[in-house]
Design a protein around this motif. Structure first.
Motif, PDB file in Angstrom:
ATOM      1  N   GLN A  50       1.126  -1.473  -0.184  1.00  0.00           N
ATOM      2  CA  GLN A  50      -0.001   0.155   0.161  1.00  0.00           C
ATOM      3  C   GLN A  50       0.656   0.782   0.341  1.00  0.00           C
ATOM      4  OE1 GLN A  50      -2.800   0.003   2.977  1.00  0.00           O
ATOM      5  NE2 GLN A  50      -3.838  -1.849   2.381  1.00  0.00           N
ATOM      6  N   GLN A  51       1.823   1.009   1.126  1.00  0.00           N
ATOM      7  CA  GLN A  51       2.751   2.598   1.158  1.00  0.00           C
ATOM      8  C   GLN A  51       3.435   2.704  -0.557  1.00  0.00           C
ATOM      9  OE1 GLN A  51       5.105   1.849   4.476  1.00  0.00           O
ATOM     10  NE2 GLN A  51       3.547   2.511   5.956  1.00  0.00           N
ATOM     11  N   ALA A  52       3.954   1.431  -1.343  1.00  0.00           N
ATOM     12  CA  ALA A  52       4.637   1.308  -1.969  1.00  0.00           C
ATOM     13  C   ALA A  52       4.181   1.561  -3.206  1.00  0.00           C
ATOM     14  CB  ALA A  52       5.292   0.036  -3.129  1.00  0.00           C
ATOM     15  N   ARG A  53       2.102   2.031  -3.468  1.00  0.00           N
ATOM     16  CA  ARG A  53       1.273   2.188  -4.845  1.00  0.00           C
ATOM     17  C   ARG A  53       1.888   3.784  -4.950  1.00  0.00           C
ATOM     18  NH1 ARG A  53      -3.688  -0.483  -3.150  1.00  0.00           N
ATOM     19  NH2 ARG A  53      -2.238  -2.017  -2.690  1.00  0.00           N
ATOM     20  N   ARG A  54       1.476   3.934  -6.161  1.00  0.00           N
ATOM     21  CA  ARG A  54       1.586   5.432  -6.181  1.00  0.00           C
ATOM     22  C   ARG A  54       0.298   6.153  -6.580  1.00  0.00           C
ATOM     23  NH1 ARG A  54       7.162   8.630  -6.507  1.00  0.00           N
ATOM     24  NH2 ARG A  54       8.268   7.081  -6.006  1.00  0.00           N
ATOM     25  N   HIS A  55      -0.021   6.873  -6.797  1.00  0.00           N
ATOM     26  CA  HIS A  55      -1.135   7.627  -7.199  1.00  0.00           C
ATOM     27  C   HIS A  55      -1.020   8.462  -8.348  1.00  0.00           C
ATOM     28  CE1 HIS A  55      -3.143   5.891  -3.264  1.00  0.00           C
ATOM     29  NE2 HIS A  55      -2.567   6.285  -2.935  1.00  0.00           N
ATOM     30  N   ASP A  56      -2.051   7.209  -9.009  1.00  0.00           N
ATOM     31  CA  ASP A  56      -2.244   8.644 -10.187  1.00  0.00           C
ATOM     32  C   ASP A  56      -2.646  10.142 -10.279  1.00  0.00           C
ATOM     33  OD1 ASP A  56      -1.672   9.582 -13.236  1.00  0.00           O
ATOM     34  OD2 ASP A  56      -3.712   8.437 -13.411  1.00  0.00           O
ATOM     35  N   PRO A  57      -2.127  11.519 -10.228  1.00  0.00           N
ATOM     36  CA  PRO A  57      -2.408  12.234  -9.949  1.00  0.00           C
ATOM     37  C   PRO A  57      -3.322  12.943 -10.688  1.00  0.00           C
ATOM     38  CG  PRO A  57       0.099  12.528 -11.175  1.00  0.00           C
ATOM     39  CD  PRO A  57      -0.806  11.734 -10.376  1.00  0.00           C
ATOM     40  N   ARG A  58      -3.184  12.612 -11.556  1.00  0.00           N
ATOM     41  CA  ARG A  58      -4.977  12.843 -13.164  1.00  0.00           C
ATOM     42  C   ARG A  58      -5.875  12.144 -12.417  1.00  0.00           C
ATOM     43  NH1 ARG A  58      -2.054  10.801 -18.000  1.00  0.00           N
ATOM     44  NH2 ARG A  58      -0.841   8.710 -16.438  1.00  0.00           N
ATOM     45  N   ALA A  59      -6.137  10.965 -11.718  1.00  0.00           N
ATOM     46  CA  ALA A  59      -6.990   9.980 -11.619  1.00  0.00           C
ATOM     47  C   ALA A  59      -8.230  10.962 -11.231  1.00  0.00           C
ATOM     48  CB  ALA A  59      -6.841   8.684 -10.731  1.00  0.00           C
ATOM     49  N   VAL A  60      -7.358  12.258  -9.922  1.00  0.00           N
ATOM     50  CA  VAL A  60      -9.161  12.845  -9.366  1.00  0.00           C
ATOM     51  C   VAL A  60      -9.193  13.282 -10.446  1.00  0.00           C
ATOM     52  CG1 VAL A  60      -9.072  15.096  -7.487  1.00  0.00           C
ATOM     53  CG2 VAL A  60      -7.740  13.082  -7.255  1.00  0.00           C
ATOM     54  N   ASP A  61      -8.468  13.923 -10.885  1.00  0.00           N
ATOM     55  CA  ASP A  61      -9.274  15.081 -12.007  1.00  0.00           C
ATOM     56  C   ASP A  61     -10.086  14.341 -12.868  1.00  0.00           C
ATOM     57  OD1 ASP A  61      -8.071  17.429 -11.847  1.00  0.00           O
ATOM     58  OD2 ASP A  61      -6.189  16.804 -12.730  1.00  0.00           O
ATOM     59  N   HIS A  62      -9.597  12.559 -13.507  1.00  0.00           N
ATOM     60  CA  HIS A  62     -10.831  12.322 -14.352  1.00  0.00           C
ATOM     61  C   HIS A  62     -11.892  11.730 -13.664  1.00  0.00           C
ATOM     62  CE1 HIS A  62     -12.225   9.430 -17.065  1.00  0.00           C
ATOM     63  NE2 HIS A  62     -12.297   8.105 -16.524  1.00  0.00           N
ATOM     64  N   LEU A  63     -11.775  11.561 -12.065  1.00  0.00           N
ATOM     65  CA  LEU A  63     -13.366  11.087 -11.666  1.00  0.00           C
ATOM     66  C   LEU A  63     -14.179  12.229 -11.519  1.00  0.00           C
ATOM     67  CD1 LEU A  63     -12.070   8.403  -8.533  1.00  0.00           C
ATOM     68  CD2 LEU A  63     -13.157   8.912 -10.867  1.00  0.00           C
ATOM     69  N   LEU A  64     -13.406  13.567 -11.012  1.00  0.00           N
ATOM     70  CA  LEU A  64     -14.149  14.842 -10.979  1.00  0.00           C
ATOM     71  C   LEU A  64     -14.925  15.130 -12.817  1.00  0.00           C
ATOM     72  CD1 LEU A  64     -11.783  17.265  -8.660  1.00  0.00           C
ATOM     73  CD2 LEU A  64     -14.272  15.940  -8.158  1.00  0.00           C
ATOM     74  N   ALA A  65     -14.482  15.367 -13.480  1.00  0.00           N
ATOM     75  CA  ALA A  65     -15.268  15.076 -14.848  1.00  0.00           C
ATOM     76  C   ALA A  65     -16.235  14.679 -15.143  1.00  0.00           C
ATOM     77  CB  ALA A  65     -12.987  14.967 -15.810  1.00  0.00           C
ATOM     78  N   GLN A  66     -15.806  13.022 -14.647  1.00  0.00           N
ATOM     79  CA  GLN A  66     -16.954  12.416 -14.801  1.00  0.00           C
ATOM     80  C   GLN A  66     -18.025  12.366 -14.247  1.00  0.00           C
ATOM     81  OE1 GLN A  66     -15.770   8.620 -13.665  1.00  0.00           O
ATOM     82  NE2 GLN A  66     -15.236   7.392 -16.120  1.00  0.00           N
ATOM     83  N   VAL A  67     -17.999  12.958 -13.387  1.00  0.00           N
ATOM     84  CA  VAL A  67     -19.180  13.078 -12.400  1.00  0.00           C
ATOM     85  C   VAL A  67     -19.383  15.653 -13.012  1.00  0.00           C
ATOM     86  CG1 VAL A  67     -19.765  14.316 -10.332  1.00  0.00           C
ATOM     87  CG2 VAL A  67     -18.159  12.623 -10.193  1.00  0.00           C
TER      88      VAL A  67
END
Length: 72
Positions: A50-67
């Motif tokens: 879990q600590q090594a997993r990198r979060h995609d910074p574009r994922a939040v933008d993508h989810l917000l755009a879907q909503v």
């Protein structure tokens, strides 16, 4: 005299029963310790993953755009 000495060296029925009980308890405790060590290793592996997993910074933008909510 030798027969009496040999007879006293043999564990009694109660002592044999206690030795068997001690063996069972030892095996039970060793099994629990082993299981606890396995669970700890698994938990540490999951935590490292879990600590090594990198979060995609574009994922939040993508989810917000879907909503339909603009980011800024």
């Amino acid at each position: 005299m030798t027969a009496a000495t040999l007879h006293l060296a043999v564990p009694t029925h109660t002592e044999r029963g206690l030795l068997r009980l001690a063996d069972r308890l030892t095996a039970y405790v060793e099994h629990r310790v082993e299981r606890r060590a396995q669970r700890r290793t698994l938990a540490l592996d999951l935590l490292r993953e879990q600590q090594a997993r990198r979060h995609d910074p574009r994922a939040v933008d993508h989810l917000l755009a879907q909503v339909g909510v603009p980011r800024r």
